[in-house]
Design a protein around this motif. Sequence first.
Motif, PDB file in Angstrom:
ATOM      1  N   GLN A 149       0.881  -1.177   0.000  1.00 56.42           N
ATOM      2  CA  GLN A 149       0.000   0.000   0.000  1.00 56.42           C
ATOM      3  C   GLN A 149       0.911   1.217   0.000  1.00 56.42           C
ATOM      4  O   GLN A 149       2.136   1.056   0.015  1.00 56.42           O
ATOM      5  CB  GLN A 149      -0.914  -0.007   1.228  1.00 56.42           C
ATOM      6  N   ALA A 150       0.307   2.416  -0.015  1.00 60.13           N
ATOM      7  CA  ALA A 150       1.162   3.613  -0.057  1.00 60.13           C
ATOM      8  C   ALA A 150       2.125   3.578   1.127  1.00 60.13           C
ATOM      9  O   ALA A 150       1.709   3.437   2.272  1.00 60.13           O
ATOM     10  CB  ALA A 150       0.299   4.859   0.010  1.00 60.13           C
ATOM     11  N   GLY A 151       3.417   3.679   0.860  1.00 52.77           N
ATOM     12  CA  GLY A 151       4.405   3.704   1.939  1.00 52.77           C
ATOM     13  C   GLY A 151       4.775   2.326   2.464  1.00 52.77           C
ATOM     14  O   GLY A 151       5.551   2.209   3.398  1.00 52.77           O
ATOM     15  N   ARG A 152       4.193   1.262   1.875  1.00 50.57           N
ATOM     16  CA  ARG A 152       4.573  -0.086   2.316  1.00 50.57           C
ATOM     17  C   ARG A 152       4.870  -0.939   1.095  1.00 50.57           C
ATOM     18  O   ARG A 152       4.008  -1.124   0.233  1.00 50.57           O
ATOM     19  CB  ARG A 152       3.464  -0.718   3.142  1.00 50.57           C
ATOM     20  N   TYR A 153       6.072  -1.444   1.042  1.00 47.47           N
ATOM     21  CA  TYR A 153       6.544  -2.166  -0.140  1.00 47.47           C
ATOM     22  C   TYR A 153       7.167  -3.486   0.281  1.00 47.47           C
ATOM     23  O   TYR A 153       7.435  -3.713   1.456  1.00 47.47           O
ATOM     24  CB  TYR A 153       7.585  -1.322  -0.887  1.00 47.47           C
ATOM     25  N   ARG A 154       7.388  -4.334  -0.707  1.00 45.07           N
ATOM     26  CA  ARG A 154       8.036  -5.618  -0.411  1.00 45.07           C
ATOM     27  C   ARG A 154       9.547  -5.506  -0.518  1.00 45.07           C
ATOM     28  O   ARG A 154      10.265  -6.260   0.117  1.00 45.07           O
ATOM     29  CB  ARG A 154       7.478  -6.685  -1.342  1.00 45.07           C
ATOM     30  N   GLN A 155      10.019  -4.602  -1.348  1.00 40.20           N
ATOM     31  CA  GLN A 155      11.433  -4.199  -1.262  1.00 40.20           C
ATOM     32  C   GLN A 155      11.427  -2.710  -0.941  1.00 40.20           C
ATOM     33  O   GLN A 155      10.855  -1.913  -1.689  1.00 40.20           O
ATOM     34  CB  GLN A 155      12.195  -4.437  -2.567  1.00 40.20           C
ATOM     35  N   PHE A 156      12.035  -2.344   0.182  1.00 36.74           N
ATOM     36  CA  PHE A 156      12.111  -0.937   0.568  1.00 36.74           C
ATOM     37  C   PHE A 156      13.536  -0.670   1.012  1.00 36.74           C
ATOM     38  O   PHE A 156      14.360  -1.585   1.019  1.00 36.74           O
ATOM     39  CB  PHE A 156      11.089  -0.629   1.684  1.00 36.74           C
ATOM     40  N   HIS A 157      13.817   0.581   1.339  1.00 40.50           N
ATOM     41  CA  HIS A 157      15.208   0.935   1.646  1.00 40.50           C
ATOM     42  C   HIS A 157      15.273   1.645   2.985  1.00 40.50           C
ATOM     43  O   HIS A 157      14.469   2.524   3.258  1.00 40.50           O
ATOM     44  CB  HIS A 157      15.782   1.805   0.520  1.00 40.50           C
ATOM     45  N   GLN A 158      16.226   1.230   3.776  1.00 40.17           N
ATOM     46  CA  GLN A 158      16.384   1.849   5.095  1.00 40.17           C
ATOM     47  C   GLN A 158      17.768   2.447   5.227  1.00 40.17           C
ATOM     48  O   GLN A 158      18.732   1.944   4.653  1.00 40.17           O
ATOM     49  CB  GLN A 158      16.238   0.801   6.212  1.00 40.17           C
ATOM     50  N   ILE A 159      17.832   3.518   6.043  1.00 40.54           N
ATOM     51  CA  ILE A 159      19.113   3.954   6.559  1.00 40.54           C
ATOM     52  C   ILE A 159      19.037   3.732   8.060  1.00 40.54           C
ATOM     53  O   ILE A 159      17.935   3.797   8.628  1.00 40.54           O
ATOM     54  CB  ILE A 159      19.377   5.446   6.256  1.00 40.54           C
ATOM     55  N   GLY A 160      20.167   3.453   8.675  1.00 40.11           N
ATOM     56  CA  GLY A 160      20.084   3.161  10.099  1.00 40.11           C
ATOM     57  C   GLY A 160      21.419   3.330  10.797  1.00 40.11           C
ATOM     58  O   GLY A 160      22.469   3.460  10.167  1.00 40.11           O
ATOM     59  N   ALA A 161      21.347   3.353  12.126  1.00 35.53           N
ATOM     60  CA  ALA A 161      22.547   3.509  12.953  1.00 35.53           C
ATOM     61  C   ALA A 161      22.446   2.592  14.162  1.00 35.53           C
ATOM     62  O   ALA A 161      21.342   2.336  14.662  1.00 35.53           O
ATOM     63  CB  ALA A 161      22.669   4.958  13.418  1.00 35.53           C
ATOM     64  N   GLU A 162      23.587   2.091  14.622  1.00 32.55           N
ATOM     65  CA  GLU A 162      23.625   1.237  15.812  1.00 32.55           C
ATOM     66  C   GLU A 162      24.830   1.645  16.662  1.00 32.55           C
ATOM     67  O   GLU A 162      25.907   1.902  16.115  1.00 32.55           O
ATOM     68  CB  GLU A 162      23.813  -0.254  15.444  1.00 32.55           C
ATOM     69  N   ALA A 163      24.635   1.687  17.979  1.00 34.71           N
ATOM     70  CA  ALA A 163      25.759   1.866  18.912  1.00 34.71           C
ATOM     71  C   ALA A 163      25.780   0.610  19.777  1.00 34.71           C
ATOM     72  O   ALA A 163      24.887   0.403  20.602  1.00 34.71           O
ATOM     73  CB  ALA A 163      25.572   3.115  19.756  1.00 34.71           C
ATOM     74  N   ILE A 164      26.793  -0.248  19.552  1.00 31.71           N
ATOM     75  CA  ILE A 164      26.817  -1.564  20.183  1.00 31.71           C
ATOM     76  C   ILE A 164      27.899  -1.607  21.257  1.00 31.71           C
ATOM     77  O   ILE A 164      29.048  -1.236  21.002  1.00 31.71           O
ATOM     78  CB  ILE A 164      27.095  -2.661  19.137  1.00 31.71           C
ATOM     79  N   GLY A 165      27.506  -2.057  22.466  1.00 26.16           N
ATOM     80  CA  GLY A 165      28.491  -2.223  23.535  1.00 26.16           C
ATOM     81  C   GLY A 165      28.404  -1.161  24.611  1.00 26.16           C
ATOM     82  O   GLY A 165      29.395  -0.898  25.294  1.00 26.16           O
ATOM     83  N   THR A 166      27.252  -0.537  24.782  1.00 24.82           N
ATOM     84  CA  THR A 166      27.081   0.396  25.898  1.00 24.82           C
ATOM     85  C   THR A 166      25.632   0.373  26.362  1.00 24.82           C
ATOM     86  O   THR A 166      24.726   0.265  25.537  1.00 24.82           O
ATOM     87  CB  THR A 166      27.464   1.847  25.530  1.00 24.82           C
TER      88      THR A 166
END
Length: 414
Positions: free
Chosen positions: A119-136
Amino acid sequence: MASKYQAPRGTFDVLPGNAHARARVERAAAEIFSRAGYEPIATPVFEDTDLFERGVGRSTDIVRKEMFTFEDKGGRSITLRPEGTAPICRAYLEHGMHKLAQPVKLSYAGPFFRHERPQAGRYRQFHQIGAEAIGTDSPFADAEAIMLLADLLAELGVPGVELRLGSLGSPVARRAYLEELKAHLRANEGELSKDVRERIDLNPLRAFDSDDEGTQAVMAGAPTIVERLDGEDAEHFAEVRALLDTAGIAYEIDPTLVRGLDYYTRTIFSFVCEGLGAQSEVGGGGRYDGLIEQLGGPATPAVGWAAGIERILLALEEDEETAGRDAFLAVADEGQRRRALALASELRHAGLAVEVDLAGRSLKGQLKHADRVGARRVVILESEGGVQLRDMESGEQRPTDAAHLLEELGGAGR
Ligand code: AMP
């Protein structure tokens, strides 16, 4: 001519007009990550299915219904990645990043796959940007993560953004709370939707997310985890809020906030944009202190988020953009075509955006095409070295000297 093939359901082609706006989002994110020291990481688009079953959780919609899973030629079960955090934690362990100075701060961008109803704004292939801070487990990392996404949305000018904030507490506190919630759901079982009723034991928190009216009425009177936080959980949440207050980031506490992945503990957050309709979340995330241990590593607290590029673009209502050109190199004399291509290359080396005719058009056709590609000026090469410079906005045309072309066009040192 329409082809008999179409892009698969729920997927789309990124066409050139749209690619510029998309690249602007990716560039802005890359800059924000780099300024804050979140180094880029890229993991494969497919992983062993088990990674997501363990990491995302077998009770989640993602694992139950939405994964693109197949058997490869070696008989292994493979899944197109539905999210980025479990693969990054896998990479963190596989490459011994727990031995580096902590936290390890990482960022990513790329395609993800979920077999959802499009539907609008929901796809089966979509693209994300993201960030993770691991270890705190520091609340500073939670606040910094939230600030990075807030900065990105502000810098891009996404309108009408609201930040919702919640906390799920530690696993122990959560377990006690979940028993209380299940009891509330069971006591009102008759009014719940079938889907929620069937998952009282498996995933009672999802009841807060239901669209069903009966369920919503039951949930209005349900106990919330935010009311039940105590000790270190309550302190941690208070500190995250204080840090956001100090940074001037507005938020609303949403005691019913839940996320579709099992691994969250303590802080969770969601940036919504009301203009988007049903799929109103542009990005969100939270703390996942148990995930790395769940994947077989040492106990390692972490926090992160992902934002959907398509949702951001929808919220920005980006019109198609053309890049614009500094100049178009046209020829008035057929004998100048080779020179035109060589000169275009020279000007490009100097940093100018320059196009040249590749279709053998007449001079009139070249001028028309220069207008079409958004060229600000047209350089017209005449026979015997003559050069005319035409300003496309004013229509003014005058002879110039080939030796001064670069300066005239504002290249190098502009
Ligand atoms: P999640 O990984 O579910 O926490 O989602 C993070 C963000 O990814 C959401 O806020 C959306 O912006 C985006 N997103 C998730 N699923 C989809 C989808 N099927 N289509 C487009 N964007 C999505």
